[in-house]
Design a protein around this motif. Structure first.
Motif, PDB file in Angstrom:
ATOM      1  N   GLN A   1       0.815  -1.214   0.000  1.00 53.27           N
ATOM      2  CA  GLN A   1       0.000   0.000   0.000  1.00 53.27           C
ATOM      3  C   GLN A   1       0.850   1.267   0.000  1.00 53.27           C
ATOM      4  OE1 GLN A   1      -3.985  -0.285   2.321  1.00 53.27           O
ATOM      5  NE2 GLN A   1      -2.643  -1.771   3.287  1.00 53.27           N
TER       6      GLN A   1
ATOM      7  N   SER B   1      -4.821  -2.629   7.608  1.00 52.76           N
ATOM      8  CA  SER B   1      -4.570  -3.425   6.399  1.00 52.76           C
ATOM      9  C   SER B   1      -5.364  -4.724   6.428  1.00 52.76           C
ATOM     10  CB  SER B   1      -3.075  -3.734   6.266  1.00 52.76           C
ATOM     11  OG  SER B   1      -2.352  -2.558   5.974  1.00 52.76           O
TER      12      SER B   1
ATOM     13  N   PRO C   1       0.387   1.056  -4.780  1.00 51.18           N
ATOM     14  CA  PRO C   1      -0.696   1.761  -4.090  1.00 51.18           C
ATOM     15  C   PRO C   1      -1.842   2.158  -5.026  1.00 51.18           C
ATOM     16  CG  PRO C   1       1.425   2.636  -3.404  1.00 51.18           C
ATOM     17  CD  PRO C   1       1.688   1.723  -4.551  1.00 51.18           C
TER      18      PRO C   1
END
Length: 492
Positions: A324, A341, A386
């Motif tokens: 990410q 997450s 990301p």
């Protein structure tokens, strides 16, 4: 499938310090070298971040149809305690402290490294050479550097002459450092070094009487310098010039700088076209360090046996957390970040699982091709995971709309959507569906229990119960097969 012809990648090149169009030396083929671990301790979480990113690069290049030779070395000799070529070899020191053979240290931590990468769903590299397996080649490269007047021997040790090299080349081309500044910032310790200049680095070190790891050479019984192995092994397996060289940002100087100098001295060519470096991983906003206790081992995250995180986390969640953030940015690892997450990972996997249950509609209310193109655009832009993940959550929204009967996809679009989503989630990002895995394990357990009950029924000659268990499992798509070794089952 040669997807690479339609997908042109841009790579941030640490050498030019800008994004460049990626053009392999040979069309359709990519040579990639990544500096591997020094196996004197457990795999470091920060290193895992680096290897994880290059696992993504490897996966994506394969996905695009490139034939990739991915070389990642194991440093099992020659890595001294500091960059000034002083102190002990790290592996030899560990062996001395623990009173075991150096190769016992190497074996223990190589096995640990491989176990960690297996747990985190890494693809193995094409070749994983070791420093000790290439001593002969390292000696030959040293001879060549000496013949070209850019290395000298003193008291059995051989050093690369940085100032002599810098007369015609640029030592510091990768890191941006200038030799003049290095000279100015170096404190001279008279009588404590055989080097002509403090900036020179070791190609071969003479071993003292206590040093176990030693090999014969024209100069002394000793061992190679740390930087040399990567020049030797990258050249041997990828050629004098290859496409990508990767590693952590901490390796830019002096390690990668020294690699360039050694390789260019021997071949006269720029050895690597694209240098790629990952940034550091923090733990709770502080630098990871064993000396301060601010560290955690990768497998401790999975077991929950640590004093830092609130609970255990699945490997795929940790992988999802890492991806990410852009690989060139600093990433802060914490329990709160992992919990966030985990929620995102669960939502993604729930959507992927539900996608298999969706029936095709008469019309498509979502442009699958446009969405798929945006996913490729993200990866083509310097492997921007990301942005790719943001696009995957656009897919999650669409799946939820279909679930609520507020959207639909035709059969061809539904097939394309499933194929693309699974490709990006599992093949490219390397995530795993932990929920699906848990469910499969539970189903297997239940079936094994029913097989045991059926066996007991047959032993008691309760044929009606035995047949009932078999028939009802068939209805559920589970076929039993009786054989000499017992009863097995398959799921249809």
């Amino acid at each position: 499938m040669e997807r690479y012809k339609e997908n042109k990648i841009k790579v941030y090149n640490s050498l030019s310090k800008k994004k460049e169009n990626f053009t392999p030396i040979t069309e359709g083929y990519v040579g990639m070298y990544v500096c591997g671990p020094t196996v004197y301790s457990n795999a470091h979480l920060g290193n895992v971040r680096t290897f994880m990113f290059f696992d993504i690069v490897y996966r994506y290049l394969l996905h695009l149809g490139y034939k990739v030779r991915y070389v990642r070395n194991i440093t099992d000799a020659g890595h001294l305690e500091n960059d000034a070529d002083e102190g002990e070899d790290r592996i030899a020191k560990k062996a001395r402290i623990e009173k075991i053979e150096p190769m016992e240290v190497v074996q223990r931590y190589t096995v640990d490294f491989h176990n960690v990468l297996k747990n985190y769903n890494f693809l193995p590299p094409s070749i994983e050479p070791t420093a000790t397996g290439h001593i002969v080649e390292q000696i030959e490269m040293i001879k060549e550097i000496i013949e070209k007047g850019l290395a000298y021997e003193v008291n059995g040790s051989v050093y690369f002459d940085v100032l002599e090299y810098n007369k015609n080349e640029h030592y510091g081309i990768l890191s941006g450092r200038k030799v003049e500044d290095l000279i100015h910032n170096t404190r001279t310790l008279d009588g404590q070094s055989d080097k002509k200049n403090p900036q020179d680095f070791a190609l071969w070190k003479k071993a003292d009487e206590r040093h176990i790891m030693r090999w014969p050479s024209p100069w002394s019984d000793g061992f190679p310098g740390w930087h040399l192995e990567c020049s030797v092994m990258s050249t041997k397996y990828l050629g004098e010039q290859f496409d990508i060289h990767g590693g952590g940002m901490d390796l830019k100087f002096p390690h990668h700088e020294c690699e360039i100098a050694q390789s260019k001295t021997c071949s006269g060519k720029t050895p690597v076209n694209y240098w790629m470096h990952t940034n550091m991983l923090l733990l709770n906003s502080q630098k990871m360090a064993k000396s301060t206790g601010n560290f955690i081992l990768p497998n401790e995250i999975l077991s929950g046996e640590n004093d830092i995180l609130p609970k255990a986390f699945a490997a795929s969640v940790v992988r999802f957390f890492n991806l990410q953030a852009n690989y060139r940015s600093i990433l802060d690892f914490s329990g709160e970040a992992l919990e966030a997450s985990e929620k995102g990972h669960t939502k993604l996997m729930e959507a992927v699982n539900f996608l298999d249950k969706i029936a095709a509609g008469k019309i498509s209310t979502f442009n699958v091709q446009e969405w798929e193109n945006s996913c490729y655009d993200a990866m083509n832009d310097d492997f921007n995971t990301p942005i790719l993940i943001a696009n995957l959550f656009e897919a999650v929204k669409v799946i939820n709309h279909i679930k609520e009967q507020n959207a639909s996809l035709t059969a061809p679009d539904l097939f394309a959507f499933k194929k693309a989503l699974n490709g990006f989630v599992f093949d490219i990002l390397g995530l795993t569906n932990e929920n699906s895995k848990d469910s499969s394990e539970k189903i297997n357990g239940v079936v094994e229990l029913l097989i045991k009950l059926r066996k007991e029924a047959r032993e008691n000659k309760d044929w009606a119960l035995s047949d009932q268990i078999r028939d009802e499992l068939i209805v559920l798509g589970i076929q039993l097969k009786d054989g000499k070794e017992g009863t097995t089952f398959s799921v249809n």
